[in-house]
Write a protein that holds these residues in place. Structure first.
Motif, PDB file in Angstrom:
ATOM      1  N   VAL A   1      -5.962   0.228  17.649  1.00 11.94           N
ATOM      2  CA  VAL A   1      -5.286   0.139  16.657  1.00 11.94           C
ATOM      3  C   VAL A   1      -6.477  -0.185  15.716  1.00 11.94           C
ATOM      4  CG1 VAL A   1      -4.014  -1.602  15.749  1.00 11.94           C
ATOM      5  CG2 VAL A   1      -2.774  -0.336  17.410  1.00 11.94           C
ATOM      6  N   GLY A   2      -7.052  -0.643  15.819  1.00 14.47           N
ATOM      7  CA  GLY A   2      -8.517  -1.109  15.547  1.00 14.47           C
ATOM      8  C   GLY A   2      -9.176  -0.281  14.989  1.00 14.47           C
ATOM      9  N   ALA A   3      -9.467   1.222  15.564  1.00 10.57           N
ATOM     10  CA  ALA A   3      -9.704   2.327  14.677  1.00 10.57           C
ATOM     11  C   ALA A   3      -9.445   2.866  13.409  1.00 10.57           C
ATOM     12  CB  ALA A   3      -9.600   3.773  15.683  1.00 10.57           C
ATOM     13  N   LEU A   4      -7.235   2.470  14.145  1.00  4.90           N
ATOM     14  CA  LEU A   4      -7.019   2.821  12.579  1.00  4.90           C
ATOM     15  C   LEU A   4      -7.217   1.778  10.981  1.00  4.90           C
ATOM     16  CD1 LEU A   4      -3.677   4.382  14.007  1.00  4.90           C
ATOM     17  CD2 LEU A   4      -5.890   6.013  13.091  1.00  4.90           C
ATOM     18  N   SER A   5      -7.225   0.831  11.541  1.00  7.38           N
ATOM     19  CA  SER A   5      -7.348  -0.643  10.599  1.00  7.38           C
ATOM     20  C   SER A   5      -8.867  -0.348   9.860  1.00  7.38           C
ATOM     21  CB  SER A   5      -7.471  -1.326  10.727  1.00  7.38           C
ATOM     22  OG  SER A   5      -8.067  -1.897  12.586  1.00  7.38           O
ATOM     23  N   GLY A   6      -9.057   0.226  10.498  1.00  8.20           N
ATOM     24  CA  GLY A   6     -11.017   0.679  10.103  1.00  8.20           C
ATOM     25  C   GLY A   6     -11.319   1.485   9.419  1.00  8.20           C
ATOM     26  N   LEU A   7     -10.340   3.023   9.859  1.00  9.61           N
ATOM     27  CA  LEU A   7     -10.851   4.126   8.382  1.00  9.61           C
ATOM     28  C   LEU A   7      -9.391   3.786   7.898  1.00  9.61           C
ATOM     29  CD1 LEU A   7     -10.547   7.603   8.708  1.00  9.61           C
ATOM     30  CD2 LEU A   7      -8.658   7.397   9.504  1.00  9.61           C
ATOM     31  N   THR A   8      -8.677   3.094   7.586  1.00 11.15           N
ATOM     32  CA  THR A   8      -7.890   2.965   6.141  1.00 11.15           C
ATOM     33  C   THR A   8      -8.690   1.965   5.604  1.00 11.15           C
ATOM     34  OG1 THR A   8      -6.233   2.719   7.595  1.00 11.15           O
ATOM     35  CG2 THR A   8      -5.507   1.668   5.744  1.00 11.15           C
ATOM     36  N   ALA A   9      -9.030   1.059   5.968  1.00 10.15           N
ATOM     37  CA  ALA A   9      -9.800   0.001   4.973  1.00 10.15           C
ATOM     38  C   ALA A   9     -11.131   0.635   4.309  1.00 10.15           C
ATOM     39  CB  ALA A   9     -10.724  -1.445   6.034  1.00 10.15           C
ATOM     40  N   SER A  10     -12.135   1.793   5.206  1.00  6.68           N
ATOM     41  CA  SER A  10     -12.919   2.349   4.396  1.00  6.68           C
ATOM     42  C   SER A  10     -12.803   2.917   3.630  1.00  6.68           C
ATOM     43  CB  SER A  10     -13.837   3.120   5.946  1.00  6.68           C
ATOM     44  OG  SER A  10     -15.147   3.450   5.550  1.00  6.68           O
ATOM     45  N   THR A  11     -11.460   3.759   3.964  1.00  8.33           N
ATOM     46  CA  THR A  11     -11.446   4.853   2.621  1.00  8.33           C
ATOM     47  C   THR A  11     -11.076   4.184   2.008  1.00  8.33           C
ATOM     48  OG1 THR A  11     -10.479   6.547   4.396  1.00  8.33           O
ATOM     49  CG2 THR A  11      -9.695   6.701   2.423  1.00  8.33           C
ATOM     50  N   ILE A  12     -10.349   2.936   1.487  1.00  9.04           N
ATOM     51  CA  ILE A  12     -10.318   2.591  -0.187  1.00  9.04           C
ATOM     52  C   ILE A  12     -11.101   1.766  -0.662  1.00  9.04           C
ATOM     53  CG2 ILE A  12      -8.450   1.095  -0.368  1.00  9.04           C
ATOM     54  CD1 ILE A  12      -6.581   1.066   1.250  1.00  9.04           C
ATOM     55  N   SER A  13     -12.384   1.772   0.093  1.00  6.93           N
ATOM     56  CA  SER A  13     -13.156   0.945  -0.518  1.00  6.93           C
ATOM     57  C   SER A  13     -14.720   0.958  -0.128  1.00  6.93           C
ATOM     58  CB  SER A  13     -13.514  -0.451   0.492  1.00  6.93           C
ATOM     59  OG  SER A  13     -13.617  -0.677   1.918  1.00  6.93           O
ATOM     60  N   TYR A  14     -14.166   2.484   0.384  1.00  7.50           N
ATOM     61  CA  TYR A  14     -15.745   2.929  -0.135  1.00  7.50           C
ATOM     62  C   TYR A  14     -16.978   3.204  -1.192  1.00  7.50           C
ATOM     63  CZ  TYR A  14     -19.443   6.550   2.183  1.00  7.50           C
ATOM     64  OH  TYR A  14     -20.413   7.130   2.315  1.00  7.50           O
ATOM     65  N   PRO A  15     -16.171   4.009  -2.315  1.00  8.73           N
ATOM     66  CA  PRO A  15     -16.077   4.148  -3.535  1.00  8.73           C
ATOM     67  C   PRO A  15     -17.304   2.179  -4.167  1.00  8.73           C
ATOM     68  CG  PRO A  15     -14.319   5.135  -3.697  1.00  8.73           C
ATOM     69  CD  PRO A  15     -14.352   4.082  -2.724  1.00  8.73           C
ATOM     70  N   LEU A  16     -16.717   1.556  -3.778  1.00 10.70           N
ATOM     71  CA  LEU A  16     -17.330   0.287  -4.080  1.00 10.70           C
ATOM     72  C   LEU A  16     -18.289  -0.228  -2.861  1.00 10.70           C
ATOM     73  CD1 LEU A  16     -14.753  -1.654  -4.566  1.00 10.70           C
ATOM     74  CD2 LEU A  16     -15.817  -0.528  -6.490  1.00 10.70           C
ATOM     75  N   GLU A  17     -18.804   0.729  -1.727  1.00 10.61           N
ATOM     76  CA  GLU A  17     -19.832   0.689  -0.845  1.00 10.61           C
ATOM     77  C   GLU A  17     -20.630   1.381  -1.716  1.00 10.61           C
ATOM     78  OE1 GLU A  17     -21.394   0.057   3.171  1.00 10.61           O
ATOM     79  OE2 GLU A  17     -20.080  -1.042   2.116  1.00 10.61           O
ATOM     80  N   VAL A  18     -20.824   3.267  -1.590  1.00  8.80           N
ATOM     81  CA  VAL A  18     -21.737   3.660  -2.260  1.00  8.80           C
ATOM     82  C   VAL A  18     -22.434   2.804  -3.387  1.00  8.80           C
ATOM     83  CG1 VAL A  18     -22.413   5.961  -3.443  1.00  8.80           C
ATOM     84  CG2 VAL A  18     -20.759   5.844  -1.104  1.00  8.80           C
TER      85      VAL A  18
END
Length: 379
Positions: A282-299
């Motif tokens: 569950v922790g891995a899936l929550s991290g994947l979802t959040a990272s995918t949504i905000s990744y352009p801002l991370e770049v």
């Protein structure tokens, strides 16, 4: 001979003192007994030594009560979980950072081989010391803030539902404030990201500099000195605004997804809690979802933070995003996403697994200690 001379000198001194005493008494007309009293007052004994004593308060019970609070247990659980996770996943963090900022190879395997060739195995842990110094307070503050704000929001909503929401009356206009539309989990997640970022952002800057340019910043002390010399205190907060912008959706989504998936899974399976393996998933899936949504801002955030090292630094986040799209197309906004997922998913899963495990241990021990204290006979 020496002893005899000393005795003679002592007798001579006593005799002279008596003669002078008698002469003074005759001249001044003072009886001998009063004269001795006056002389004793003229040469009073030295006063006793002065001792300044401040009673210190007994802080032991107060400190013990603080240690036994739920908030301290959650804070320590977050710190331990973050430290253990980063020690395991440091190589993936190094590869992800290099790919995000465009240093070296553009794929995971090539970046891994390049680091080994240029810096050896220890290169995979470049910047890990500062990363550990960063993640321990960051994870502790983040998880502790999340739990505290979530509980505070839930408690406030319950009170307002029972007693009625506060109202503001302006003439004939009456405004009612309600928190029922807010999710305590989402608010707690947003607060966790903002507070941890504001406190620990300088450590993030140092970690990225040590990871991307180890030849320029070989160790922590040199990195601190050079960064301060080149730009002052403000350089340690470079990229703070885009970091906050990127952290807000990530942190909100991350905690909201974890709590939602955990509750949904427990309801579906009709169980009270997750196993360690289920927490990991569950922790891995929550991290994947959040990272995918905000990744352009991370770049964009990474570009701003290390842009000075490459000789060009976009003035703001919008300019950084435009630069990436112009140079690499829309796909450039997700450059390094696969490496990020390889890091974020196990990191998120392991963090939640360790956090829940440590929380069970520390909070259970505190509950037992509190129960034993309350049930102890009072004399």
């Amino acid at each position: 001979m020496k002893k005899e001379d000393g005795s003679a000198q002592k007798k001579s001194y006593s005799y002279s003192y008596c003669v002078m005493e008698d002469i003074y008494g005759v001249v001044m007309g003072v009886p001998k007994d009063q004269l001795q009293l006056q002389l004793s007052h003229k040469n009073p004994p030295p006063p006793p030594p002065f001792h300044l004593h401040f009673p210190l308060p007994n802080l032991g019970p107060a400190f013990q009560d603080l240690i036994n609070t739920r908030e301290v247990g959650e804070f320590l659980s977050g710190a331990l979980a973050g430290a253990m996770t980063k020690a395991i996943l440091a190589p993936l963090e190094t590869i992800r950072t290099r790919m995000v900022v465009g240093v070296g190879s553009k794929n995971i395997h090539g970046s891994f081989a390049q680091i080994i060739e240029q810096q050896g195995w220890q290169g995979l842990w470049a910047g890990n010391a500062i990363n550990m110094l960063r993640i321990v307070p960051t994870q502790a503050i983040e998880l502790g803030t999340f739990e505290y704000v979530k509980r505070a929001m839930t408690s406030t909503q319950d009170k307002w539902n029972q007693n009625g929401s506060p109202r503001l009356n302006i003439g004939n206009l009456s405004l009612s404030f309600s928190l029922s539309w807010l999710s305590p989990v989402a608010v707690g997640g947003a607060a966790a990201g903002i507070v941890s970022t504001l406190v620990c952002h300088p450590l993030e800057v140092l970690k990225d500099r040590l990871t991307v340019s180890p030849e320029v910043y070989p160790n922590l002390s040199i990195a601190v000195h050079k960064i301060y010399r080149d730009g002052g205190i403000g350089t340690f907060y470079s990229g703070l605004f885009p970091t906050l912008i990127g952290m807000l959706p990530y942190s909100t989504c991350y905690y909201f997804m974890y709590e939602t998936m955990k509750k949904s899974y427990c309801l579906g399976k009709k169980k009270q809690s997750l196993t360690r393996a289920e927490m990991l998933l569950v922790g891995a899936l929550s991290g994947l979802t959040a990272s995918t949504i905000s990744y352009p801002l991370e770049v964009a955030r990474k570009r701003l933070m290390v842009g000075a090292l490459r000789g060009k630094c976009p003035p703001n986040m919008a300019a950084a995003l435009s630069e990436v799209v112009r140079e690499e197309g829309v796909i450039g906004l997700y450059r390094g996403w696969a490496a990020s997922c390889l890091k974020v998913m196990p990191s998120s899963g392991i963090t939640w697994m360790f956090y829940e495990a440590w929380k069970d241990v520390l909070l259970v021990e505190r509950r037992r200690a509190a129960a034993a204290k309350s049930s102890a006979p009072r004399g």
